[in-house]
Motif scaffolding. Structure first.
Motif: not given
Length: 299
Positions: A80-83, A87-89, A274-280
């Motif tokens: 979860p913290y390997a943002v 993000r690159n993927a 957890r860092p915020v990531v906008e997952y599709p």
């Protein structure tokens, strides 16, 4: 593209990704797993349909991976913290219209893990087909039962490590940091104002980072989770800990156990969100992940 050339990309590095890889391998889906260490590679099953590649990937390397490996879908089961890798993927998936699914380890609320599905129980059954989703009662029964305590833990949730070190939370405390080695340098300025202890994974890189951040050898312990409740509580008592800092890492990262120990010892626990990531799109359900794999590998 012919079906025989299609390949799934599973971004690994967590215990959940290992269990998911076992389920994927058991149904014979062609899959490339990427991890960052040789030690992690050894955890994955060795089968003809499953290829494991070691190494960190930047955006350009991900693009090359897509072209060379004929990636038709991405399942991101990274930490979860390997943002950065996520993000690159996501960026590559959006650019080339590759289906992407985030397989996220569940979050913990209080003593329960929300959205948890028992991955291991599916590995032996997926060969027979995709099982229907569990009922709400069955899903609840699949959760690890929480330890009952008489004390409510004092849990402080913060949005980032930067917020933590900028505040006064650590002042004059005996602090156990169970946060991984990558952020230990952020605590270097606190070495003179508090007594800091670091629990890290066993490895040269982790140890060197801890020492560079000012931790003496008698304030470092190298253990690989999961940490049993009895060992966790003994360690906190041995070091006379007055405050613990952890990540919102779920059951696999030992968060529930730390909440339980904090409650029993009445020690404040700081949990970094957890860092915020906008997952599709995102799931914690293994059947959803396997259906996703089937959809894009067989159609």
């Amino acid at each position: 593209m012919p079906e025989s050339q299609r390949r799934l990309w599973l971004i690994g590095g967590t215990s959940e990704s290992v269990q998911l890889a076992e389920a994927i391998a058991s149904v014979g889906f062609p899959c490339l797993v990427t991890v960052t260490t040789v030690d992690a590679k050894s955890l994955y099953p060795q089968t003809p349909s499953l290829q494991v590649q070691v190494g960190r990937l930047d955006g350009k390397q991900i693009e090359q991976l897509w072209q060379q490996q004929h990636i038709t879908a991405i399942v991101d089961a990274s930490h979860p913290y390997a943002v950065e890798i996520s993000r690159n993927a996501i960026a590559t998936a959006q650019c080339y219209q590759i289906p992407y699914l985030r397989f996220e380890r569940p979050i913990v609320k209080g003593d329960e893990e929300i959205g948890c599905r028992d991955l291991a129980c599916y590995v032996s059954t997926v060969k027979a087909g995709f099982e229907p989703r569990l009922s709400s009662t069955a899903r609840q029964n699949s959760l690890n039962p929480p330890l009952q305590t008489n004390n409510e833990p004092s849990v402080i949730t913060l949005d980032s490590f930067e917020t933590l070190v900028a505040g006064d939370y650590l002042n004059q405390q005996r602090v156990l940091l169970t946060v991984g080695y990558k952020v230990l340098s952020l605590f270097q300025d606190w070495q003179g104002r508090s007594t800091l202890f670091a629990r890290i994974l066993p490895g040269v890189t982790s140890l060197e980072a801890a020492i560079a951040a000012g931790f003496s050898r008698d304030r470092i312990i190298a253990l690989r989770p999961p940490i049993p409740f009895e060992l966790e509580i003994a360690l906190w008592r041995h070091w006379d800990i007055s405050l613990v800092v952890t990540k919102a890492s779920g059951i696999a990262g030992g968060e529930v156990t730390k909440r339980q120990v904090a409650a029993q010892l009445e020690i404040p626990l700081i949990v970094i969100d957890r860092p915020v990531v906008e997952y599709p799109q995102q799931t914690s359900d293994i059947t959803v992940a396997l259906e996703f794999c089937q959809r894009y590998l067989t159609t």
